[in-house]
Motif scaffolding. Structure first.
Motif, short mmCIF file in Angstrom:
data_model
loop_
_atom_site.label_atom_id
_atom_site.label_comp_id
_atom_site.label_asym_id
_atom_site.label_seq_id
_atom_site.Cartn_x
_atom_site.Cartn_y
_atom_site.Cartn_z
N LEU A 191 42.32 46.31 33.38
CA LEU A 191 43.33 47.19 32.77
C LEU A 191 42.68 48.34 31.99
CD1 LEU A 191 45.85 44.50 31.47
CD2 LEU A 191 46.06 45.93 33.51
N GLY A 192 41.57 48.04 31.32
CA GLY A 192 40.85 49.08 30.59
C GLY A 192 40.38 50.20 31.51
N HIS A 193 39.85 49.81 32.65
CA HIS A 193 39.37 50.82 33.60
C HIS A 193 40.54 51.59 34.23
CE1 HIS A 193 35.08 50.23 33.52
NE2 HIS A 193 35.22 48.92 33.66
N LEU A 194 41.66 50.92 34.47
CA LEU A 194 42.83 51.64 34.98
C LEU A 194 43.24 52.75 34.01
CD1 LEU A 194 45.10 48.71 36.29
CD2 LEU A 194 43.96 50.44 37.68
N ILE A 195 43.21 52.44 32.72
CA ILE A 195 43.60 53.42 31.70
C ILE A 195 42.61 54.58 31.64
CG2 ILE A 195 43.87 53.77 29.21
CD1 ILE A 195 44.98 50.87 29.10
N MET A 218 39.69 51.71 40.49
CA MET A 218 39.74 53.00 41.18
C MET A 218 40.39 52.85 42.56
SD MET A 218 36.66 55.68 42.04
CE MET A 218 36.40 56.02 40.29
N GLY A 219 40.02 51.80 43.27
CA GLY A 219 40.60 51.56 44.59
C GLY A 219 42.11 51.37 44.53
N TYR A 220 42.57 50.66 43.51
CA TYR A 220 44.01 50.43 43.37
C TYR A 220 44.74 51.74 43.06
CZ TYR A 220 48.53 48.87 41.64
OH TYR A 220 49.88 48.72 41.46
N LEU A 221 44.21 52.52 42.11
CA LEU A 221 44.84 53.79 41.74
C LEU A 221 44.90 54.75 42.93
CD1 LEU A 221 43.25 54.36 38.22
CD2 LEU A 221 45.62 53.70 38.70
N GLN A 229 47.10 39.19 40.38
CA GLN A 229 46.33 38.07 40.94
C GLN A 229 45.38 38.57 42.02
OE1 GLN A 229 49.57 35.45 42.08
NE2 GLN A 229 49.15 34.08 40.35
N MET A 230 45.87 39.47 42.87
CA MET A 230 45.04 40.02 43.95
C MET A 230 43.86 40.80 43.38
SD MET A 230 46.08 42.97 46.71
CE MET A 230 46.31 44.13 45.36
N LEU A 231 44.13 41.67 42.40
CA LEU A 231 43.06 42.49 41.82
C LEU A 231 42.07 41.64 41.04
CD1 LEU A 231 45.20 45.53 40.59
CD2 LEU A 231 43.82 45.38 42.67
N ASN A 232 42.59 40.67 40.29
CA ASN A 232 41.70 39.77 39.54
C ASN A 232 40.82 38.95 40.48
OD1 ASN A 232 42.54 40.52 36.95
ND2 ASN A 232 44.25 39.08 36.97
N ALA A 233 41.37 38.54 41.61
CA ALA A 233 40.60 37.75 42.58
C ALA A 233 39.44 38.55 43.15
CB ALA A 233 41.51 37.28 43.71
N ARG A 234 39.64 39.85 43.34
CA ARG A 234 38.55 40.68 43.86
C ARG A 234 37.37 40.70 42.89
NH1 ARG A 234 42.15 45.85 46.06
NH2 ARG A 234 43.14 44.72 47.81
N ILE A 235 37.69 40.63 41.62
CA ILE A 235 36.63 40.62 40.60
C ILE A 235 36.06 39.22 40.42
CG2 ILE A 235 36.11 41.09 38.17
CD1 ILE A 235 38.52 43.07 38.22
N GLN A 236 36.96 38.23 40.26
CA GLN A 236 36.52 36.87 39.94
C GLN A 236 35.92 36.15 41.15
OE1 GLN A 236 40.48 35.87 38.34
NE2 GLN A 236 39.46 35.26 36.45
N LEU A 237 36.54 36.31 42.31
CA LEU A 237 36.10 35.59 43.49
C LEU A 237 35.05 36.35 44.29
CD1 LEU A 237 39.10 33.86 45.33
CD2 LEU A 237 37.02 32.81 44.42
N LYS A 270 35.43 49.72 40.08
CA LYS A 270 35.68 50.05 41.48
C LYS A 270 37.00 49.47 41.96
CE LYS A 270 30.83 50.64 42.79
NZ LYS A 270 29.72 50.15 43.65
N VAL A 271 37.32 48.26 41.48
CA VAL A 271 38.61 47.66 41.84
C VAL A 271 39.75 48.50 41.29
CG1 VAL A 271 40.10 45.64 41.54
CG2 VAL A 271 37.67 45.31 42.03
#
Length: 346
Positions: A81-85, A336-339, A318-326, A333-334
């Motif tokens: 969330l911090g990076h999204l902001i 930026m990709g989402y935005l 959940q999807m975005l967190n999984a990309r980081i956690q899993l 980068k996650v």
């Protein structure tokens, strides 16, 4: 002013045309005036250059001071969330200072109140303990909890809560699927009964989760159990990536983990979230909060962040967190990709 230039014949002129010392004196005075004026201009120019330089430095310093200092908590979703902001504000020309992953809730909240950061993502349910209104039933509802914390925090601290996400990142307890299946554990009521019979149980959690009155103590009080010291593995930081991993890998005998409602890798790592039928936990909807004076300086912040947070629901997080956690992807980068995928960034 007394004039020393006196026009008279000198005694040794012996009748010749008298010398005119006044003309020479006036010439000397003119030369001195020119020198003094040159010195004055030089000093004036130096002073002007000094003032211009000082003004430039002051301007640069002011620009540095007006950068929006964006913080976040140390957990996976806090970083996301911090990076999204940060990325969204920078894309709209608002300079930021990155203070992402600053610490736990207490550290980040204290930094905001002290004016050490300007903006960070928080959760509506945390208003229950931050603002001293734990027993208000509004916390059980996303919108009511948001409106309550928005009103209370502004009146008390001049902190503005911006539009929240449509997601509930509530605290939860997840157990290994093999344990849940063999012991028929589906809810926290089931966990309480299992523990009362002496069932084997060891929880990986953060110190914050174990100590906060609205976290583990609330679960224990509602479901009638009390974990002993040897039944808890406290991990530094508070990131559920570490607690979930400990349960998945049975680290030090761990078979349960502190988790969040929007954690992505739970099912993939063989963990099952225990339902909370008594509604112990408030709704924790993520929302940006910003100091009022900063929002007045940059009023467009609210409009920039609102559509982004409105696009974040539980499956998306959940999807975005999984990309980081899993998958081990970088949170920036996650984000930026989402935005970019949603058209918020080009």
């Amino acid at each position: 002013m007394y004039d020393l230039c006196i026009n008279r014949a000198l005694p040794w002129s012996r009748g010749r045309q008298p010398i005119q010392p006044r003309a020479r004196c006036q010439e000397a005075k003119l030369n001195q005036f020119i020198k003094d004026f040159d010195m004055f201009l030089s000093l004036l120019l130096r002073r002007k250059l000094l003032l211009v330089g000082w003004g430039l430095l002051s301007s640069l310093a002011a620009q540095a001071q007006t950068a929006v200092r964006v913080g976040s908590k140390i957990d996976t979703e806090g970083k996301l969330l911090g990076h999204l902001i940060v990325l969204a504000l920078e894309a709209k020309g608002i300079k930021t200072e990155n203070k992402i992953a600053l610490g736990n809730t207490k550290i980040v909240r204290s930094a905001l109140l002290a004016g050490e950061i300007d903006l960070y993502p928080e959760y509506t349910g945390n208003g229950a303990f931050m603002l001293g209104a734990e027993n208000n039933p509004a916390w059980k509802d996303l919108r009511e909890g948001y409106e309550l914390v928005k009103k209370m925090d502004f009146e008390k601290n001049k902190i503005v809560w911006l539009e929240p996400a449509n997601a509930n990142n509530t605290w939860a307890i997840a157990v290994r699927k093999d344990l849940a299946t063999s012991m028929q554990l589906r809810t926290m009521d089931d966990v309480g009964r299992y523990l009362a019979k002496g069932g084997s149980f060891k929880l990986a959690a953060s110190a914050e989760f174990m100590e906060r009155s609205d976290a583990m103590p609330a679960f224990q009080a509602a479901y009638g159990f009390k974990l002993r010291a040897e039944q808890v593995l406290v991990l530094a930081g508070g990131d559920t990536t570490a607690t979930i991993k400990a349960a998945a890998e049975k680290t030090s005998g761990v078979n349960a983990a502190m988790a969040y409602g929007t954690d992505g890798p739970l099912a993939a790592l063989g963990l099952v979230v225990m339902e909370d039928p008594k509604g112990v936990q408030p709704v924790y909807a993520p929302a940006p909060l910003v100091r009022e004076e900063v929002l007045k300086r940059y009023p467009t912040i609210a409009g920039i962040l609102a559509p982004i947070f409105k696009s974040l629901d539980r499956p998306t997080l959940q999807m975005l967190n999984a990309r980081i956690q899993l998958e081990g992807q970088d949170p920036r980068k996650v984000a930026m990709g989402y935005l970019q995928s949603k058209g918020f960034l080009k």
